[in-house]
Design an enzyme around this catalytic site. Structure first.
Site, PDB file in Angstrom:
ATOM      1  N   SER A   1       9.773   5.573  -3.233  1.00  0.00           N
ATOM      2  CA  SER A   1       9.503   4.586  -2.187  1.00  0.00           C
ATOM      3  C   SER A   1       8.460   5.144  -1.215  1.00  0.00           C
ATOM      4  CB  SER A   1      10.809   4.275  -1.438  1.00  0.00           C
ATOM      5  OG  SER A   1      10.533   3.707  -0.181  1.00  0.00           O
ATOM      6  N   SER A   2       7.679   4.242  -0.652  1.00  0.00           N
ATOM      7  CA  SER A   2       6.650   4.688   0.310  1.00  0.00           C
ATOM      8  C   SER A   2       7.282   5.420   1.488  1.00  0.00           C
ATOM      9  CB  SER A   2       5.866   3.486   0.841  1.00  0.00           C
ATOM     10  OG  SER A   2       5.334   2.749  -0.225  1.00  0.00           O
TER      11      SER A   2
ATOM     12  N   GLN B   1      12.255  -3.961  -9.849  1.00  0.00           N
ATOM     13  CA  GLN B   1      13.710  -4.121  -9.708  1.00  0.00           C
ATOM     14  C   GLN B   1      14.231  -3.363  -8.494  1.00  0.00           C
ATOM     15  OE1 GLN B   1      16.231  -3.479 -13.158  1.00  0.00           O
ATOM     16  NE2 GLN B   1      17.883  -2.796 -11.793  1.00  0.00           N
ATOM     17  N   LYS B   2      13.498  -2.360  -8.070  1.00  0.00           N
ATOM     18  CA  LYS B   2      13.864  -1.568  -6.890  1.00  0.00           C
ATOM     19  C   LYS B   2      14.311  -2.477  -5.732  1.00  0.00           C
ATOM     20  CE  LYS B   2      13.119   1.584  -3.501  1.00  0.00           C
ATOM     21  NZ  LYS B   2      12.916   0.681  -2.387  1.00  0.00           N
ATOM     22  N   ASP B   3      13.581  -3.575  -5.538  1.00  0.00           N
ATOM     23  CA  ASP B   3      13.926  -4.541  -4.487  1.00  0.00           C
ATOM     24  C   ASP B   3      14.528  -5.762  -5.188  1.00  0.00           C
ATOM     25  OD1 ASP B   3      12.592  -3.203  -2.039  1.00  0.00           O
ATOM     26  OD2 ASP B   3      11.063  -3.139  -3.600  1.00  0.00           O
TER      27      ASP B   3
ATOM     28  N   HIS C   1       4.609   1.604  -7.847  1.00  0.00           N
ATOM     29  CA  HIS C   1       3.554   0.580  -7.869  1.00  0.00           C
ATOM     30  C   HIS C   1       2.703   0.719  -9.136  1.00  0.00           C
ATOM     31  CE1 HIS C   1       4.014   1.257  -3.350  1.00  0.00           C
ATOM     32  NE2 HIS C   1       4.328  -0.010  -3.483  1.00  0.00           N
TER      33      HIS C   1
ATOM     34  N   GLY D   1       0.813  -1.219   0.000  1.00  0.00           N
ATOM     35  CA  GLY D   1       0.000   0.000   0.000  1.00  0.00           C
ATOM     36  C   GLY D   1       0.841   1.261   0.000  1.00  0.00           C
TER      37      GLY D   1
ATOM     38  N   GLN E   1       7.388  -9.482   7.876  1.00  0.00           N
ATOM     39  CA  GLN E   1       8.661  -9.092   7.278  1.00  0.00           C
ATOM     40  C   GLN E   1       9.333  -7.927   7.989  1.00  0.00           C
ATOM     41  OE1 GLN E   1       6.600  -8.295   3.465  1.00  0.00           O
ATOM     42  NE2 GLN E   1       8.044  -6.611   3.210  1.00  0.00           N
TER      43      GLN E   1
ATOM     44  N   GLN F   1      14.859  -9.116  -3.369  1.00  0.00           N
ATOM     45  CA  GLN F   1      13.519  -9.683  -3.187  1.00  0.00           C
ATOM     46  C   GLN F   1      13.041 -10.341  -4.489  1.00  0.00           C
ATOM     47  OE1 GLN F   1      10.081  -7.750  -1.025  1.00  0.00           O
ATOM     48  NE2 GLN F   1       9.573  -7.149  -3.111  1.00  0.00           N
TER      49      GLN F   1
HETATM   50  P1  AMP Z   1       6.147  -2.435  -1.505  1.00  0.00           P
HETATM   51  O1  AMP Z   1       4.757  -1.889  -1.421  1.00  0.00           O
HETATM   52  O2  AMP Z   1       7.203  -1.479  -1.115  1.00  0.00           O
HETATM   53  O3  AMP Z   1       6.262  -3.799  -0.845  1.00  0.00           O
HETATM   54  O4  AMP Z   1       6.412  -2.706  -3.053  1.00  0.00           O
HETATM   55  C1  AMP Z   1       5.541  -3.477  -3.831  1.00  0.00           C
HETATM   56  C2  AMP Z   1       6.173  -3.722  -5.178  1.00  0.00           C
HETATM   57  O5  AMP Z   1       6.427  -2.471  -5.823  1.00  0.00           O
HETATM   58  C3  AMP Z   1       7.513  -4.448  -5.082  1.00  0.00           C
HETATM   59  O6  AMP Z   1       7.610  -5.390  -6.137  1.00  0.00           O
HETATM   60  C4  AMP Z   1       8.507  -3.322  -5.264  1.00  0.00           C
HETATM   61  O7  AMP Z   1       9.750  -3.750  -5.798  1.00  0.00           O
HETATM   62  C5  AMP Z   1       7.770  -2.437  -6.249  1.00  0.00           C
HETATM   63  N1  AMP Z   1       8.304  -1.075  -6.188  1.00  0.00           N
HETATM   64  C6  AMP Z   1       8.466  -0.294  -5.093  1.00  0.00           C
HETATM   65  N2  AMP Z   1       9.046   0.880  -5.419  1.00  0.00           N
HETATM   66  C7  AMP Z   1       9.266   0.838  -6.754  1.00  0.00           C
HETATM   67  C8  AMP Z   1       9.847   1.744  -7.706  1.00  0.00           C
HETATM   68  N3  AMP Z   1      10.336   2.931  -7.341  1.00  0.00           N
HETATM   69  N4  AMP Z   1       9.909   1.364  -9.004  1.00  0.00           N
HETATM   70  C9  AMP Z   1       9.433   0.150  -9.388  1.00  0.00           C
HETATM   71  N5  AMP Z   1       8.867  -0.741  -8.551  1.00  0.00           N
HETATM   72  C10 AMP Z   1       8.790  -0.414  -7.253  1.00  0.00           C
END
Ligand code: AMP
Length: 283
Positions: free
Chosen positions: A185-186, A148-150, A37, A31, A61, A153
């Site tokens: 990033s969030s 790819q950011k993570d 996202h 979220g 996590q 993961q």
């Molecule tokens: P999260 O909500 O942070 O767990 O991220 C959910 C998905 O969004 C994961 O697959 C992240 O790698 C991807 N994500 C988060 N930030 C970015 C970004 N800046 N660019 C591309 N994908 C992202």
């Protein structure tokens, strides 16, 4: 767009999809949705008939000293953004139903999770692989979209899919960045204005690493030295790691060769940032 919170209702909905043609694309998130996202959702929209997005802040996590309580939550904005992006189903399970009080099954990927993000966060990846497996079992997607950011993961989920012989195609989507290179990033919303400029240094350092490789440098120590210089000038920026690794298994290299990934993690006050860059270096 349908919004489902209960797992039983989700299963009922999912059964209605079995007789339909076309692919189900899945974007798991915690979220606080942002442009990163949304890029995953847009990619899924192009490739699939039905798009499922999950919003679930996964307690498993987060370590005991990490920011689970402070993690941003903005469900009504998330719902609006998903609706605008053409999501078909938003799945936001309730934590107490998702993990019942006698929950005792976890999923572990071994080697790949030991280094980097896993080193000082010993339960982090087990939390990720457990939630992803549970969500994959419920959603049964044809394609799953990760950023790819993570990067670590992404590799861990790739390993999980292979090891469990899951019939899911994993899609790696490019990192979406701010104009100064900072990966969206969030957690960026918690950066005070004075740290916002420093936050851009991580992507700058990684980019310099890539530039050094592209201009012919192959010695990892030399490249790391240049990257540290960019970050090290600032006493408020604490570098956790800056590594150059084999892109498939994340083993650290001494000499750049083949497909490599530059990984970085820094701490600014109590905000932790990670980023990475992939480079292909023909032998
Ligand atoms: P999260 O909500 O942070 O767990 O991220 C959910 C998905 O969004 C994961 O697959 C992240 O790698 C991807 N994500 C988060 N930030 C970015 C970004 N800046 N660019 C591309 N994908 C992202």
């Amino acid at each position: 767009m349908r919004v489902i919170h209960s797992i039983r209702s989700f299963h009922t909905w999912r059964r209605t999809q079995d007789s339909l043609d076309g692919r189900i694309g899945f974007v798991p998130t915690m979220g606080a949705l942002h442009a990163g996202h949304l890029s995953l959702i847009h990619r899924a929209r192009k490739q699939c008939r039905t798009i499922v997005v999950s919003v679930f802040v996964n307690p498993l996590q987060f370590g005991p000293a990490e920011d689970l309580g402070r993690y941003p939550r903005s469900f009504s904005d998330d719902r609006r953004l998903c609706q605008q992006a053409g999501v078909d189903l938003l799945f936001a399970p309730r934590p107490d139903e998702f993990y019942s009080s006698d929950f005792q099954t976890t999923v572990t990927v071994n080697r790949l999770t030991q280094r980097w993000e896993g080193k000082d966060r010993p339960t982090h990846f087990q939390g990720v692989t457990t939630v992803v497996t549970k969500l994959f079992c419920a959603v049964r997607p044809h394609l799953a979209y990760f950023g790819q950011k993570d990067y670590q993961q992404y590799l861990v989920v790739n390993q999980l899919i292979r090891d469990l012989n899951l019939d899911i195609r994993l899609m790696r989507c490019p990192t979406i960045r701010e104009s100064d290179g900072l990966a969206v990033s969030s957690r960026n919303r918690y950066l005070p204005a004075n740290q916002r400029r420093q936050a851009g240094l991580l992507s700058k350092a990684l980019r310099q690493g890539v530039d050094a490789i592209k201009s012919g440098e192959r010695n990892v120590r030399t490249i790391q030295g240049r990257m540290h210089k960019t970050l090290g000038n600032d006493p408020d920026v604490h570098v956790e790691y800056l590594a150059i690794c084999h892109a498939d298994n994340l083993e650290p290299l001494t000499k750049v060769q083949g497909r490599v990934v530059l990984l970085g993690a820094v701490r600014l006050g109590n905000i932790r940032l990670i980023d990475n860059r992939l480079v292909h270096c023909p032998r």
